[in-house]
Enzyme design. Sequence first.
Site, short mmCIF file in Angstrom:
data_model
loop_
_atom_site.label_atom_id
_atom_site.label_comp_id
_atom_site.label_asym_id
_atom_site.label_seq_id
_atom_site.Cartn_x
_atom_site.Cartn_y
_atom_site.Cartn_z
N HIS A 1 0.86 -1.42 -0.01
CA HIS A 1 0.09 -0.14 0.04
C HIS A 1 0.77 1.28 0.00
CE1 HIS A 1 -3.54 -2.26 0.51
NE2 HIS A 1 -3.36 -2.52 1.57
N ASP B 1 -2.95 -10.29 -2.71
CA ASP B 1 -3.62 -9.79 -1.35
C ASP B 1 -4.97 -9.56 -1.47
OD1 ASP B 1 -2.07 -8.55 1.40
OD2 ASP B 1 -4.13 -7.42 0.86
N HIS C 1 -6.59 -6.76 -0.49
CA HIS C 1 -6.60 -5.46 -0.97
C HIS C 1 -5.88 -5.00 -2.04
CE1 HIS C 1 -7.46 -5.53 3.55
NE2 HIS C 1 -8.49 -4.83 3.18
N ASP D 1 -4.66 -12.50 3.35
CA ASP D 1 -6.23 -12.06 4.20
C ASP D 1 -7.19 -12.44 3.03
OD1 ASP D 1 -4.68 -10.26 2.22
OD2 ASP D 1 -5.09 -8.78 3.45
#
Length: 340
Positions: free
Chosen positions: A161, A195, A197, A284
């Site tokens: 991120h 991931d 996200h 995740d």
Amino acid sequence: MKVFYSETHRAHNPPFEVFDGGLRTPYLENPDRMDQILNALHGVDWADVCVPSDFGLGPILAVHDREYLDFLASAWTDWLASNPKDPSALIPATFALRRDPQKPKSLLGRAGYYIMDLSACIVEGTHVASLASANCALSAADAVAMGEHSSFALCRPPGHHAGRNYAGGYCFINNAAVAANWLSSRGRVAVLDIDYHCGNGTQDIFYGRDNVLTISIHADPDFEYPHFIGFANEHGIGKGLGYHHNFPLPKGTDDIVYLKTLDRALELISQYIPTYLVVSAGMDIYADDPLGTIKVSTDGIGKIGKCIASLGIPTVVVMEGGYANEALGRNILAFLGDLK
């Protein structure tokens, strides 16, 4: 399989984060994540856990702006010097607008300029832990460049991120991007982010480049963090047009749907014919992850790893998210099973 890991990550242990709606909660991206994975790796005979080498700031500065890195280096000292009412963590309350903002001089102004959300909490050990995490990724990349077929960078804090000049989503230095950029001087590189996200930071860093293919499979930003990037119509700009691909997924995506989407991503990678592959491995996507809505099983995670391994490309696996701590060890073993 060489696994690069540094105990320095323990210095980064914020006491809390702030969720949507202002809920103050214990920090989910915590040292126990690494302990669960290490315990699992110590139980197999193929994982060679190594201390990373120090590559200096050069490879990191090739990806991140110097002024941003200077901010990370001084933020904690400046925070304590400001005599805050609660000195436990530096978290800004005001963030930069969408238009090109001027950079303010105050600490909290700069924090809002360089941090995109309330989960990138800075504490005393954040800077050194982030540097060590990047060195894990660089050491894993170096191992593959030197002839290893695959390697695993057990990075904490995670990185995908973090953009060129901002932190966010538990991430401060983009480990996968640093490794991919370092490898790009040695051959063609593809980055695959699995991931839950969107890998917004990786997208930001390589969006205008044609020598690194970037692909992210993630929850649709229409309902999930980071909300403002990761849509299917984002394909790069300038020289980078056509070298980025997003695959946003709906809530409840199961093994079958995920693997079909992965097949499309792997076909793009095969067509690109990379010398090296960097995988941002977020666990995740697991069905019981507290931050996720994708429902991939441990068996499905193993199949994802097997499909990636079938490409036969020298691969650097970089640890990203995953917050169902009890399951992290077995999920990582399942994922690495055919990549090792």
